[in-house]
Design a protein around this motif. Structure first.
Motif, PDB file in Angstrom:
ATOM      1  N   PRO A  24      -1.025   5.140   4.561  1.00 22.68           N
ATOM      2  CA  PRO A  24      -2.010   5.398   3.501  1.00 22.68           C
ATOM      3  C   PRO A  24      -2.138   6.874   3.116  1.00 22.68           C
ATOM      4  O   PRO A  24      -2.339   7.184   1.942  1.00 22.68           O
ATOM      5  CB  PRO A  24      -3.321   4.875   4.074  1.00 22.68           C
ATOM      6  CG  PRO A  24      -2.927   3.916   5.135  1.00 22.68           C
ATOM      7  CD  PRO A  24      -1.611   4.403   5.674  1.00 22.68           C
ATOM      8  N   GLU A  25      -1.997   7.778   4.083  1.00 23.84           N
ATOM      9  CA  GLU A  25      -2.081   9.206   3.757  1.00 23.84           C
ATOM     10  C   GLU A  25      -0.888   9.643   2.920  1.00 23.84           C
ATOM     11  O   GLU A  25      -1.040  10.370   1.937  1.00 23.84           O
ATOM     12  CB  GLU A  25      -2.169  10.060   5.024  1.00 23.84           C
ATOM     13  CG  GLU A  25      -3.525   9.988   5.678  1.00 23.84           C
ATOM     14  CD  GLU A  25      -3.636  10.873   6.908  1.00 23.84           C
ATOM     15  OE1 GLU A  25      -2.604  11.378   7.415  1.00 23.84           O
ATOM     16  OE2 GLU A  25      -4.775  11.065   7.369  1.00 23.84           O
ATOM     17  N   ARG A  26       0.309   9.185   3.284  1.00 21.56           N
ATOM     18  CA  ARG A  26       1.497   9.531   2.487  1.00 21.56           C
ATOM     19  C   ARG A  26       1.406   8.929   1.095  1.00 21.56           C
ATOM     20  O   ARG A  26       1.780   9.564   0.112  1.00 21.56           O
ATOM     21  CB  ARG A  26       2.782   9.068   3.178  1.00 21.56           C
ATOM     22  CG  ARG A  26       3.261  10.018   4.244  1.00 21.56           C
ATOM     23  CD  ARG A  26       4.699   9.729   4.634  1.00 21.56           C
ATOM     24  NE  ARG A  26       4.894   8.417   5.210  1.00 21.56           N
ATOM     25  CZ  ARG A  26       4.848   8.147   6.503  1.00 21.56           C
ATOM     26  NH1 ARG A  26       4.590   9.106   7.381  1.00 21.56           N
ATOM     27  NH2 ARG A  26       5.059   6.929   6.933  1.00 21.56           N
ATOM     28  N   ALA A  27       0.913   7.697   1.014  1.00 15.47           N
ATOM     29  CA  ALA A  27       0.762   7.061  -0.295  1.00 15.47           C
ATOM     30  C   ALA A  27      -0.218   7.852  -1.158  1.00 15.47           C
ATOM     31  O   ALA A  27       0.022   8.057  -2.354  1.00 15.47           O
ATOM     32  CB  ALA A  27       0.295   5.615  -0.141  1.00 15.47           C
ATOM     33  N   ALA A  28      -1.304   8.330  -0.559  1.00 17.57           N
ATOM     34  CA  ALA A  28      -2.295   9.125  -1.306  1.00 17.57           C
ATOM     35  C   ALA A  28      -1.703  10.465  -1.732  1.00 17.57           C
ATOM     36  O   ALA A  28      -1.925  10.920  -2.862  1.00 17.57           O
ATOM     37  CB  ALA A  28      -3.545   9.331  -0.454  1.00 17.57           C
ATOM     38  N   ILE A  29      -0.941  11.083  -0.852  1.00 17.67           N
ATOM     39  CA  ILE A  29      -0.278  12.356  -1.191  1.00 17.67           C
ATOM     40  C   ILE A  29       0.693  12.137  -2.341  1.00 17.67           C
ATOM     41  O   ILE A  29       0.696  12.880  -3.319  1.00 17.67           O
ATOM     42  CB  ILE A  29       0.454  12.937   0.043  1.00 17.67           C
ATOM     43  CG1 ILE A  29      -0.547  13.418   1.089  1.00 17.67           C
ATOM     44  CG2 ILE A  29       1.404  14.074  -0.361  1.00 17.67           C
ATOM     45  CD1 ILE A  29       0.066  13.723   2.449  1.00 17.67           C
TER      46      ILE A  29
END
Length: 109
Positions: A24-29
């Motif tokens: 989820p963090e990579r997707a948000a980035i």
């Protein structure tokens, strides 16, 4: 400094994209970079949803996104600028990235 690895678009694999965007963090980035088309530095996305991501974690996230073929990074002195490769990925795998980011957006609401 050693050169950064950027796969040719013909070498980009859907499983690499799925893995990169499974976090989820990579997707948000990536969503932030894709929305702007360009992200000046890693620090520009270090604050996601009120949570500060450590620099070491950011570096790893950017490496996974870069090696999956989703972003292109360029060194400018000690800083990195990051660019989305959305149009290239969209040409190779129509709708894939959009579908993943839309799913994340729906679950975030």
């Amino acid at each position: 400094m050693r050169p950064l690895f950027h796969p040719a678009i013909t070498d980009v694999k859907p499983e690499a994209i799925l893995y990169a965007l499974s976090d989820p963090e990579r997707a948000a980035i990536f969503a932030q970079i894709a929305g702007a088309g360009f992200c000046g530095t890693c620090a520009a996305v270090s604050n996601l949803g009120g949570r500060v991501i450590p620099k070491s974690s950011l570096s790893q996230h950017f490496k996974v996104l870069r090696e999956a073929g989703l972003i292109r990074c360029e060194r400018h002195g000690v800083e990195m600028s990051n660019h989305s490769r959305c149009s290239e990925v969209e040409d190779r795998f129509p709708g894939l990235v959009f579908a993943i980011l839309t799913a994340y957006e729906r679950t975030a609401r």
